[in-house]
Design a protein around this motif. Structure first.
Motif, PDB file in Angstrom:
ATOM      1  N   SER A 285       0.725  -1.247   0.440  1.00 40.21           N
ATOM      2  CA  SER A 285       0.015  -0.078   0.143  1.00 40.21           C
ATOM      3  C   SER A 285       0.727   1.234  -0.094  1.00 40.21           C
ATOM      4  O   SER A 285       2.169   0.910   0.052  1.00 40.21           O
ATOM      5  N   SER A 286       0.405   2.698  -0.194  1.00 44.02           N
ATOM      6  CA  SER A 286       1.016   3.656  -0.156  1.00 44.02           C
ATOM      7  C   SER A 286       0.666   4.429   0.887  1.00 44.02           C
ATOM      8  O   SER A 286      -0.560   4.886   0.795  1.00 44.02           O
ATOM      9  N   ALA A 287       0.851   5.566   0.941  1.00 49.03           N
ATOM     10  CA  ALA A 287       0.764   6.543   2.408  1.00 49.03           C
ATOM     11  C   ALA A 287       1.433   7.546   2.743  1.00 49.03           C
ATOM     12  O   ALA A 287       2.791   6.869   3.310  1.00 49.03           O
ATOM     13  N   SER A 288       1.397   8.990   2.633  1.00 47.24           N
ATOM     14  CA  SER A 288       2.461  10.241   2.827  1.00 47.24           C
ATOM     15  C   SER A 288       3.650   9.733   2.511  1.00 47.24           C
ATOM     16  O   SER A 288       4.615   9.865   3.222  1.00 47.24           O
ATOM     17  N   GLY A 289       3.907   9.519   1.369  1.00 45.72           N
ATOM     18  CA  GLY A 289       4.754   8.898   0.591  1.00 45.72           C
ATOM     19  C   GLY A 289       6.043   8.200   0.355  1.00 45.72           C
ATOM     20  O   GLY A 289       6.918   7.927   0.146  1.00 45.72           O
ATOM     21  N   TRP A 290       5.761   6.648   1.039  1.00 45.82           N
ATOM     22  CA  TRP A 290       5.560   5.637   1.576  1.00 45.82           C
ATOM     23  C   TRP A 290       5.325   4.109   0.696  1.00 45.82           C
ATOM     24  O   TRP A 290       3.789   4.424   0.953  1.00 45.82           O
ATOM     25  N   LEU A 291       5.471   3.427   0.142  1.00 48.40           N
ATOM     26  CA  LEU A 291       5.304   2.258   0.388  1.00 48.40           C
ATOM     27  C   LEU A 291       5.681   1.651   1.240  1.00 48.40           C
ATOM     28  O   LEU A 291       6.715   1.029   1.765  1.00 48.40           O
ATOM     29  N   GLU A 292       4.637   0.601   2.079  1.00 42.47           N
ATOM     30  CA  GLU A 292       4.651  -0.419   2.854  1.00 42.47           C
ATOM     31  C   GLU A 292       3.947  -2.019   2.388  1.00 42.47           C
ATOM     32  O   GLU A 292       3.517  -1.344   1.767  1.00 42.47           O
TER      33      GLU A 292
ATOM     34  N   TYR B 121       9.404  -0.554   4.956  1.00 42.88           N
ATOM     35  CA  TYR B 121       9.043   0.758   3.895  1.00 42.88           C
ATOM     36  C   TYR B 121       9.961   1.354   2.776  1.00 42.88           C
ATOM     37  O   TYR B 121      10.397   1.455   2.849  1.00 42.88           O
ATOM     38  N   VAL B 122       9.444   1.837   1.863  1.00 45.67           N
ATOM     39  CA  VAL B 122      10.341   2.028   0.719  1.00 45.67           C
ATOM     40  C   VAL B 122      10.123   3.836   0.398  1.00 45.67           C
ATOM     41  O   VAL B 122       8.454   3.662   0.277  1.00 45.67           O
TER      42      VAL B 122
ATOM     43  N   LEU C  71       0.216   1.622  -9.849  1.00 49.42           N
ATOM     44  CA  LEU C  71       2.068   1.870  -9.643  1.00 49.42           C
ATOM     45  C   LEU C  71       2.060   3.238  -9.916  1.00 49.42           C
ATOM     46  O   LEU C  71       2.353   4.273  -9.498  1.00 49.42           O
ATOM     47  N   ARG C  72       1.382   3.345 -11.085  1.00 46.67           N
ATOM     48  CA  ARG C  72       0.792   4.586 -12.239  1.00 46.67           C
ATOM     49  C   ARG C  72       1.058   6.041 -11.144  1.00 46.67           C
ATOM     50  O   ARG C  72       1.172   7.004 -10.907  1.00 46.67           O
ATOM     51  N   PHE C  73      -0.686   5.793 -10.007  1.00 50.55           N
ATOM     52  CA  PHE C  73      -1.680   6.116  -9.411  1.00 50.55           C
ATOM     53  C   PHE C  73      -0.930   6.705  -7.896  1.00 50.55           C
ATOM     54  O   PHE C  73      -0.533   7.641  -8.519  1.00 50.55           O
ATOM     55  N   TRP C  74      -0.210   5.698  -7.600  1.00 57.26           N
ATOM     56  CA  TRP C  74       1.090   6.278  -6.715  1.00 57.26           C
ATOM     57  C   TRP C  74       2.643   6.749  -6.782  1.00 57.26           C
ATOM     58  O   TRP C  74       2.716   7.520  -6.256  1.00 57.26           O
ATOM     59  N   LEU C  75       3.063   6.328  -8.096  1.00 59.21           N
ATOM     60  CA  LEU C  75       4.202   7.392  -8.661  1.00 59.21           C
ATOM     61  C   LEU C  75       4.204   7.550  -9.370  1.00 59.21           C
ATOM     62  O   LEU C  75       4.583   7.388 -10.532  1.00 59.21           O
ATOM     63  N   PRO C  76       3.608   8.979 -10.119  1.00 57.49           N
ATOM     64  CA  PRO C  76       3.512   9.584 -10.815  1.00 57.49           C
ATOM     65  C   PRO C  76       4.464  10.341 -11.453  1.00 57.49           C
ATOM     66  O   PRO C  76       4.549  10.287 -12.787  1.00 57.49           O
ATOM     67  N   HIS C  77       5.639  10.159 -10.670  1.00 52.37           N
ATOM     68  CA  HIS C  77       6.969  10.246 -11.006  1.00 52.37           C
ATOM     69  C   HIS C  77       8.044   9.500 -12.147  1.00 52.37           C
ATOM     70  O   HIS C  77       9.222  10.585 -12.098  1.00 52.37           O
ATOM     71  N   VAL C  78       6.976   7.887 -11.448  1.00 55.49           N
ATOM     72  CA  VAL C  78       8.179   7.564 -12.555  1.00 55.49           C
ATOM     73  C   VAL C  78       8.006   7.044 -13.677  1.00 55.49           C
ATOM     74  O   VAL C  78       6.693   7.059 -13.872  1.00 55.49           O
ATOM     75  N   ALA C  79       8.649   7.115 -14.462  1.00 53.99           N
ATOM     76  CA  ALA C  79       8.484   6.908 -16.490  1.00 53.99           C
ATOM     77  C   ALA C  79       8.698   5.409 -15.857  1.00 53.99           C
ATOM     78  O   ALA C  79       9.186   4.288 -15.011  1.00 53.99           O
TER      79      ALA C  79
END
Length: 325
Positions: free
Chosen positions: A51-58, A73-74, A129-137
């Protein structure tokens, strides 16, 4: 006219609240993404909920039908790339620097594979992942259009530039059907790749269908305020979004209609470049493309985009005007 279904509805491949996957760790030397080599991966014991919250992947191990206390946490900012491996099932996260998984795994890792649990499609993983990490190509998988990647009789899956279309998505291309996020993202990128001349293609950027939705979220009243919501979304562009001559923004209106907003030469407006001597086609402007018989007003959307671009270019105190057509 294009009708729409946004992520809030029960369309296939909408972003999920969490992902259920096996975690695959690198074995031996880790090849770079540029090498084209497929990394050797080994599965960790058990399955995991992500899951994702507050800038972290759990990353939390599942057990006994639930979740135990063991989690790692990443930081989302440490993820530098997303790839779909040739098996068309495994999604690879690459990290910009070695990361630790705490007591889940002792050694630092430069990549992590995600193998979706039974019943979870790779398209759902990519959409999330695209929703959680929009800055990643997402690394393009351009060979996927040449053949089906699901062998179930009667079903076909297509991929382009990391976006997957399932048979259910393809069915939405019929008459009077609602086009969802995946269909819009897929065909906008495909049209640019196939139809745009190479020299023009390098000057264009198509934003995610979630971009405008996120820009205007959290109760913001202007594009300057909304800039905070999406400030990291285009970190994969070498010189930033404002380096592009053409920015294409798909916009969904109330889950029933899609239209496109195209920002032309935004840098010239922000730098207040003298326009004398420039052909009229090279002037900064915002072009609205809408096939609706009764198209919705465009003032709010264009105002938000002007404010966002102005703030992104370092401006304060109100965006400069540019023509709208």
């Amino acid at each position: 006219e294009a009708f729409a279904g946004q992520a809030g509805q029960e369309w296939p491949d909408a972003p999920a609240q969490e992902l259920n996957c096996s975690l695959l760790l690198p074995q031996g030397r880790t090849p770079s993404s540029a090498s084209g080599s497929v990394p050797k991966l080994g599965a960790m014991e058990g399955s995991f909920f992500i899951s994702s919250a507050s800038g972290w992947l759990e990353l939390r191990r599942s057990g006994g039908g639930g979740r135990d206390a063991a989690a790692a946490y990443v930081a989302t900012t440490s993820v530098s790339g997303i790839e779909v491996l040739p098996d068309n099932r495994t999604v690879l996260l690459r990290f910009g620097h070695a990361v630790q998984l705490g007591h889940l795994w002792a050694a630092a890792i430069a990549m992590l594979g995600l193998l979706p649990a039974t019943g979870v499609g790779v398209g759902a993983v990519l959409a999330t992942l695209r929703f959680w990490l929009p800055h990643v190509a997402v690394t393009p998988n351009k060979l996927a259009l040449a053949r089906p990647v699901v062998n179930t009789p009667g079903f076909m899956t297509l991929r382009w530039d990391g976006i997957e279309l399932t048979s259910r998505d393809i069915d939405l291309l019929g008459e009077e059907r609602c086009l969802n996020d995946s269909v819009m993202d897929f065909f906008l990128k495909l049209v640019v790749e196939v139809l745009a001349p190479p020299e023009l293609r390098e000057q264009m950027h198509v934003t995610s269908t979630f971009f405008f939705q996120k820009l205007t979220s959290c109760g913001v009243e202007s594009g300057e305020e909304g800039w905070q919501n999406v400030r990291k979304w285009h970190g994969n562009l070498k010189d930033g979004l404002l380096s592009q001559d053409y920015i294409i923004v798909p916009i969904n209106e109330q889950n029933i209609h899609w239209w496109l907003l195209v920002v032309c030469f935004p840098r010239r407006a922000l730098e207040q470049t003298p326009l004398d001597g420039l052909p009229s086609g090279c002037h900064p402007r915002i072009v609205c493309l809408d096939s609706g018989q009764e198209p919705p007003p465009k003032a709010r959307a264009t105002s938000f985009l002007r404010g966002y671009l102005w703030r992104g270019g370092g401006g304060r105190g109100g965006a400069p005007e540019c023509g709208t057509s």
